[in-house]
Design an enzyme around this catalytic site. Structure first.
Site, PDB file in Angstrom:
ATOM      1  N   ASP A   1       8.313 -10.789   0.475  1.00 50.97           N
ATOM      2  CA  ASP A   1       7.613 -11.652  -1.034  1.00 50.97           C
ATOM      3  C   ASP A   1       6.518 -11.931  -0.741  1.00 50.97           C
ATOM      4  OD1 ASP A   1       8.951 -12.161  -3.443  1.00 50.97           O
ATOM      5  OD2 ASP A   1       9.015 -14.086  -2.819  1.00 50.97           O
TER       6      ASP A   1
ATOM      7  N   GLU B   1       5.000  -7.520  -1.225  1.00 52.14           N
ATOM      8  CA  GLU B   1       4.830  -7.477  -2.917  1.00 52.14           C
ATOM      9  C   GLU B   1       3.426  -8.816  -2.189  1.00 52.14           C
ATOM     10  OE1 GLU B   1       6.007 -10.395  -6.172  1.00 52.14           O
ATOM     11  OE2 GLU B   1       5.887 -11.404  -3.700  1.00 52.14           O
TER      12      GLU B   1
HETATM   13  C1  GLC Z   1       7.787 -13.274  -5.834  1.00 53.56           C
HETATM   14  C2  GLC Z   1       9.454 -13.160  -6.214  1.00 53.56           C
HETATM   15  C3  GLC Z   1       9.513 -13.883  -8.089  1.00 53.56           C
HETATM   16  C4  GLC Z   1       9.472 -15.473  -7.455  1.00 53.56           C
HETATM   17  C5  GLC Z   1       8.166 -15.022  -6.538  1.00 53.56           C
HETATM   18  C6  GLC Z   1       8.471 -16.610  -5.547  1.00 53.56           C
HETATM   19  O1  GLC Z   1       7.282 -13.139  -6.542  1.00 53.56           O
HETATM   20  O2  GLC Z   1       9.191 -11.204  -7.000  1.00 53.56           O
HETATM   21  O3  GLC Z   1      10.600 -13.149  -8.984  1.00 53.56           O
HETATM   22  O4  GLC Z   1       9.550 -16.019  -8.399  1.00 53.56           O
HETATM   23  O5  GLC Z   1       7.897 -14.377  -5.204  1.00 53.56           O
HETATM   24  O6  GLC Z   1       9.267 -16.466  -4.452  1.00 53.56           O
END
Ligand code: GLC
Length: 653
Positions: A294, A336
């Site tokens: 993430d 991500e």
């Molecule tokens: C990623 C997640 C999101 C979250 C962010 C901080 O982008 O998908 O939902 O707010 O990380 O962890």
């Protein structure tokens, strides 16, 4: 064990390997000979990648060699503790490293509690997932989040514990076992950029333990924070402005890119790297097969920059990847990084890191461009932007998606917009207006998220059905509007199922769930309108999926048809990525999937009116007498042109 041919390592890797092999051996003495050899073979195979990732980040330290030996010890212990069935899976995936690239791969994404109540509940719902041929399940908010607000689970209280409301570690193991028996891989989030202020590391830091204070970025006054702020953007400009928070008990400022309860981890401290590796080994040995890494773009901070996509991020990810390959090779990494194309390809590796960084990464641009084309009924920007996309290694897969649990940011580059005669900022504003439903004639029912007063940027929340016009058409009992919206949703899915990668279905989209109004009522969700598209699964409505007279039934059957076609179309293997075609047609989007079996040409009508296009592009792709893989029909090409019905998708071979 010395009768194997040594690998050809160079630099620090060559110098440090013997010591690391020794360290690994000490941990593995009790294992059978074959297991020890396997570990060493993998260590040698991936050691160069590991060292090349770590050296630019930690290589200057005097204790680099010791750090590396300790790391290898941890990897060896992870391998030692690995349950037998997972070792078998490791072998299978050593042999079939393309397992997530295959056309039978179908992903499903859900909040565990909202989908099934508990982890055991997920096992009870596996029949449903099987109906959709799901092979990859991303469950969100599984690891124990902080009490109170927790950013939808992305503020973790303990990476090693399961949220007690969902179950415990045994339940997580049971879910992994049950899914694996069906050929489905479980993906969980590993929030790498920050932990929550309730994590034991944070609590120890707060209690004054200096070892743990070094896990975070702490500053005595505003000097350094202000210097960083000069070039830092804000992720949640309205919900959580600024990137630093004052800790009165410590009398220091702490770095918090996201909410003030999400404390950025200091990856320049190798202890943080080592901790995360231990977490990965632990979760992998419970049976987790994919880590969604993430918010990785933010891992490294550099003064004078936006502190995103720094080269050290890719080095660290390459090293983490090598750790999995050595100790738990069945595991894949999904990055991500919701960033622009030129930054994004680095998450697959560019230059010396080519193909070494992550296996899977979100194709944010494909998603954004799909919504853009659907709103403007014009594919020129989509075609241009995706044709310009840098090449990617053949070993990777895109995570292709239309919706996820997050908002949509209109990542349309100014120069791409200009290339097709649009003004970037004006087009982004149009998309926000359109999907918030305030643009004249818009069928969308989304809402603005994260309005940034300074930049004018407005992101969008809303479910797929709300954004695609299904919600509005159903509310108005508009029969033709419903037909069009169903077709619009299906053409979007036909794109993500054919583009190449792991297509991710977002929970509820398969039956067209509208926005969920309940988010207003719950104090835990009230402040964040992303909850409008994070509904609970209404299992009573799900029953309608088998009734072809219902909207749910139409969508579900349409999706199943697409998934069936994908599974039996070898051209859709992710190894040969999509090559976007310029058909010189402003209403159609098209790409070719090159294949030694004969290319596949995919064509999509992004509008509610029929379109025709000259069929020459098919023979140029070597496709004579084409058959559509979706419908099984031969399109009528007698007039030298191909005709597409409103929102029709064709996968021609
Ligand atoms: C990623 C997640 C999101 C979250 C962010 C901080 O982008 O998908 O939902 O707010 O990380 O962890």
């Amino acid at each position: 064990m010395s009768d194997r041919r040594p690998h050809d390592l160079s630099g620090r890797a060559a110098e440090l390997l013997p010591g690391c092999i020794e360290a690994g051996r000490e941990e593995l003495v009790a294992l059978p000979h074959r297991d020890r050899v396997l570990f060493e073979v993998r260590l040698e195979r991936w050691f160069q990648n590991l060292v090349d990732g770590l050296e630019p980040v930690y290589g200057e330290r005097d204790d680099f060699g010791t750090f590396l030996a300790e790391l290898v010890r941890a990897l060896a212990r992870g391998h030692r503790e690995r349950p037998e069935p997972l070792k078998v899976l490791d072998l299978e995936r050593d042999l079939s490293p393309d397992w997530f690239q295959r056309p039978n791969t179908v992903g499903y994404v859900a909040y565990a509690d909202r989908f099934a109540g508990t982890l055991r509940g997920v096992i009870d719902r596996s029949d449903y997932l099987r109906e959709l041929n799901v092979t990859y399940l991303h469950l969100m908010s599984v690891l124990w989040p902080r009490d109170g607000e927790n950013d939808g689970g992305y503020a973790v209280r303990d990476y090693r514990e399961v949220d007690p409301r969902l179950g415990d570690r045994d339940d997580l193991r049971a879910v992994c076992d049950a899914l694996r028996a069906e050929g489905t891989s479980l993906c969980v989030d590993l929030v790498l950029n920050h932990c929550s202020d309730q994590h034991p590391w944070a609590l120890r830091a707060l209690a004054g333990d200096e070892r743990y204070q070094r896990y975070f970025y702490l500053y005595p006054d505003r000097t350094v924070p202000d210097a960083f702020e000069a070039t830092l953007p804000e992720v949640f400009p309205d919900l959580a402005p600024g990137n630093f928070r004052w800790l009165p008990d410590l009398g220091r400022w702490i770095w918090t890119t996201f909410h003030d309860y999400q404390w950025d981890l200091n990856w320049s401290n190798p202890a943080v790297f080592a901790e995360i590796v231990e977490v990965m080994l632990d979760l992998a040995n419970l049976g987790v097969e994919v880590f969604r890494l993430d918010a990785v773009a933010f891992l490294w901070k550099r003064m004078g920059t936006d502190c995103q996509n720094q080269p050290e991020v890719h080095d660290l990810l390459q090293a983490l990847r090598a750790c999995s390959k050595i100790a738990t090779p069945a595991v894949a990494h999904k990055a991500e990084a919701i960033v622009g194309p030129d930054d994004l390809v680095h998450y697959f590796g560019v230059g010396r890191r080519y193909g070494k960084v992550a296996n899977i990464a979100y194709h944010n641009s494909l998603m954004v461009q799909t919504w853009s084309a659907l709103a403007s009924r014009d594919t020129r920007l989509m075609t241009h932007a995706l044709r310009e996309f840098p090449r990617t290694p053949s070993s990777i897969a895109w995570a292709t998606y239309l919706r996820c649990h997050d908002d949509i940011g209109w990542a349309v580059a100014d120069d791409d917009a200009a290339a097709v005669g649009l003004h970037g900022a004006a087009h982004r504003a149009f998309l926000s207006d359109y999907y918030a439903g305030t643009f004249d004639g818009s069928h969308a029912r989304g809402a603005v998220f994260g309005h940034n007063e300074r930049t004018g940027d407005r992101r969008i929340s809303g479910s797929l059905a709300a954004l695609a016009g299904l919600q509005a058409a159903r509310e108005a009992d508009d029969g033709p509007g419903i037909e069009l919206a169903i077709a619009r949703i299906l053409v979007g899915h036909a794109i993500i199922l054919a583009f190449g990668g792991v297509p991710l279905l977002y929970m509820g989209d398969e039956i067209g769930l509208p926005n969920d109004d309940a988010w207003h009522e719950d104090p835990a969700t009230r402040g964040d309108n992303r909850w409008m598209h994070r509904p609970r699964m209404p299992w009573d409505r799900v029953a309608a999926r088998h009734d072809p007279a219902t909207v749910e039934g139409r969508l579900f059957a349409g999706l199943r048809r697409l998934i069936r076609a994908r599974r039996t179309t070898p051209q859709l293997h992710a190894a040969n990525g999509a090559e976007v075609l310029d058909l010189g047609h402003a209403r159609l989007f098209a790409f070719v999937r090159p294949s030694p079996l004969g290319d596949l040409a995919a064509v999509f009508n992004m509008t509610e009116t029929p379109q025709t296009v000259a069929d020459a592009f098919l023979s140029e792709a070597g496709i004579e007498d084409p058959v559509d893989r979706i419908g099984g029909d031969r399109p009528d090409l007698r007039a030298g042109s191909l005709r597409l019905a409103p929102y029709e998708a064709l996968w021609l071979v």
